[in-house]
Design a protein around this motif. Structure first.
Motif, short mmCIF file in Angstrom:
data_model
loop_
_atom_site.label_atom_id
_atom_site.label_comp_id
_atom_site.label_asym_id
_atom_site.label_seq_id
_atom_site.Cartn_x
_atom_site.Cartn_y
_atom_site.Cartn_z
N GLU A 47 3.36 5.24 -0.10
CA GLU A 47 4.71 4.98 0.41
C GLU A 47 4.68 3.55 0.88
OE1 GLU A 47 7.50 6.00 4.44
OE2 GLU A 47 5.76 7.00 4.00
N PHE A 48 3.55 3.06 1.16
CA PHE A 48 3.27 1.76 1.32
C PHE A 48 3.56 0.91 0.11
CE2 PHE A 48 0.95 -2.28 1.06
CZ PHE A 48 1.05 -2.91 2.34
N VAL A 49 3.06 1.44 -0.98
CA VAL A 49 3.02 0.90 -2.32
C VAL A 49 4.31 0.53 -3.00
CG1 VAL A 49 2.33 0.87 -4.89
CG2 VAL A 49 0.56 1.31 -2.89
N VAL A 50 5.15 1.78 -2.69
CA VAL A 50 6.59 1.76 -2.90
C VAL A 50 7.41 0.82 -2.23
CG1 VAL A 50 8.58 3.09 -3.24
CG2 VAL A 50 6.72 3.96 -4.03
N GLN A 51 7.29 0.79 -0.75
CA GLN A 51 8.00 -0.17 -0.24
C GLN A 51 7.58 -1.61 -0.26
OE1 GLN A 51 8.74 0.48 4.10
NE2 GLN A 51 8.37 2.68 3.99
N THR A 64 10.90 6.53 7.92
CA THR A 64 11.11 6.71 6.61
C THR A 64 12.40 5.83 6.25
OG1 THR A 64 10.34 9.17 6.56
CG2 THR A 64 11.74 8.16 4.83
N GLY A 65 12.32 4.64 5.62
CA GLY A 65 13.40 3.79 5.12
C GLY A 65 14.22 4.20 3.89
N PRO A 66 15.15 3.60 3.87
CA PRO A 66 15.84 3.64 2.66
C PRO A 66 15.38 3.52 1.01
CG PRO A 66 16.56 1.60 3.62
CD PRO A 66 15.55 2.24 4.51
N LEU A 67 14.44 2.73 1.11
CA LEU A 67 13.48 2.45 -0.14
C LEU A 67 12.92 3.60 -0.42
CD1 LEU A 67 12.36 -1.40 0.23
CD2 LEU A 67 14.33 -0.31 -1.07
N PHE A 113 13.31 6.11 -3.73
CA PHE A 113 12.31 6.22 -4.53
C PHE A 113 12.12 7.80 -4.57
CE2 PHE A 113 7.72 7.43 -5.07
CZ PHE A 113 7.60 7.00 -6.28
N ARG A 114 12.16 8.57 -3.59
CA ARG A 114 11.67 10.04 -3.64
C ARG A 114 13.07 10.82 -4.48
NH1 ARG A 114 7.50 11.62 -4.13
NH2 ARG A 114 8.38 13.68 -4.04
#
Length: 244
Positions: free
Chosen positions: A145-149, A163-166, A170-171
């Motif tokens: 999650e950190f990496v994606v954000q 849980t943010g929109p980014l 992604f999910r």
């Protein structure tokens, strides 16, 4: 290109539209892009060559989907940093340069030749290299999650408290690429490191387990139906009647 032809799904997709080896028409579309099958194949080739079993190809594909809709020549200017992200993974030239010089990802010579970043293999290579870099960002082991954000919004803007929109985007996107059979492998890995996780990660593990359980149930159910149909077909044929 030979590696692409060796992928059975790519081979089928290309031959179905009349492509032949040596013909580059499949990369000469009006708006250059990769199909989902091509995207997955390129990501798999890059990861297998450089980060085998270290990076998730589905993550790479989903990020490319979000960033560029798999288009090769996309260029987006960021007013805040006064620089453009380019290519299918929307890589910053300064980021690629940092990875080349400081982290020693040098499979492609991009210094002095930044236009190489528009090529899918090169762009995905540096996009994947940046993901690898983010997993160890600031000397700490980071979560997906950190990496994606961080990839989509910058490491300084990551917020893991909610849980943010980014992350939600992604999910949603990764569902187009994920193979449910691979979920169990990820769950096994996470369970081995259970003591390092908090409440949010445990919820994610339970979500993956439920998906995997549903997949296995559906698979078992369909197998049973198929076996029953096969038995019925054999029975009717044995009687000289083929109704199925």
């Amino acid at each position: 290109m030979e590696a692409m032809w060796m992928d059975p799904e790519v081979f089928k997709e290309w031959t179905d539209v009349g492509e032949t080896k040596g013909n580059k028409a499949h990369l000469s579309r009006d708006q250059p892009y990769l199909t989902q099958i091509e995207m997955k194949a390129v990501a798999q080739i890059v990861v297998n060559r450089h980060w085998r079993l270290q990076l998730d190809t589905d993550m790479i594909c989903a990020l490319a989907e979000i960033e560029s809709d798999r288009q090769l020549l996309v260029e987006r200017y960021n007013k805040k940093i006064k620089e453009s992200t380019v290519g299918i993974m929307q890589v910053l030239q300064t980021t690629a340069g940092m990875l080349f010089r400081d982290v020693v990802y040098r499979s492609y010579q991009i210094e002095g030749n930044p236009d190489l970043l528009y090529r899918p293999f090169v762009n995905i290579y540096y996009g994947a290299a940046y993901l690898k870099y983010l997993y160890g960002y600031d000397g700490k082991e980071r979560t997906a999650e950190f990496v994606v954000q961080a990839y989509l919004g910058g490491p300084e803007n990551v917020n893991l408290l909610e849980t943010g929109p980014l992350w939600r985007k992604f999910r949603e996107t990764i569902n187009y690429y994920e193979d449910p059979r691979r979920i169990f492998v990820g769950v096994q890995y996470m369970l081995c490191r259970l003591k390092n996780y908090g409440t949010r990660e445990l919820h994610h593990i339970l979500e993956l387990l439920s998906i995997y359980a549903a997949y296995n149930f559906a698979k078992s159910f369909m197998t049973s139906i198929w076996d029953l149909a096969s038995y019925s077909r054999w029975s009717w044929k044995f009687r000289g009647i083929d109704f199925l």
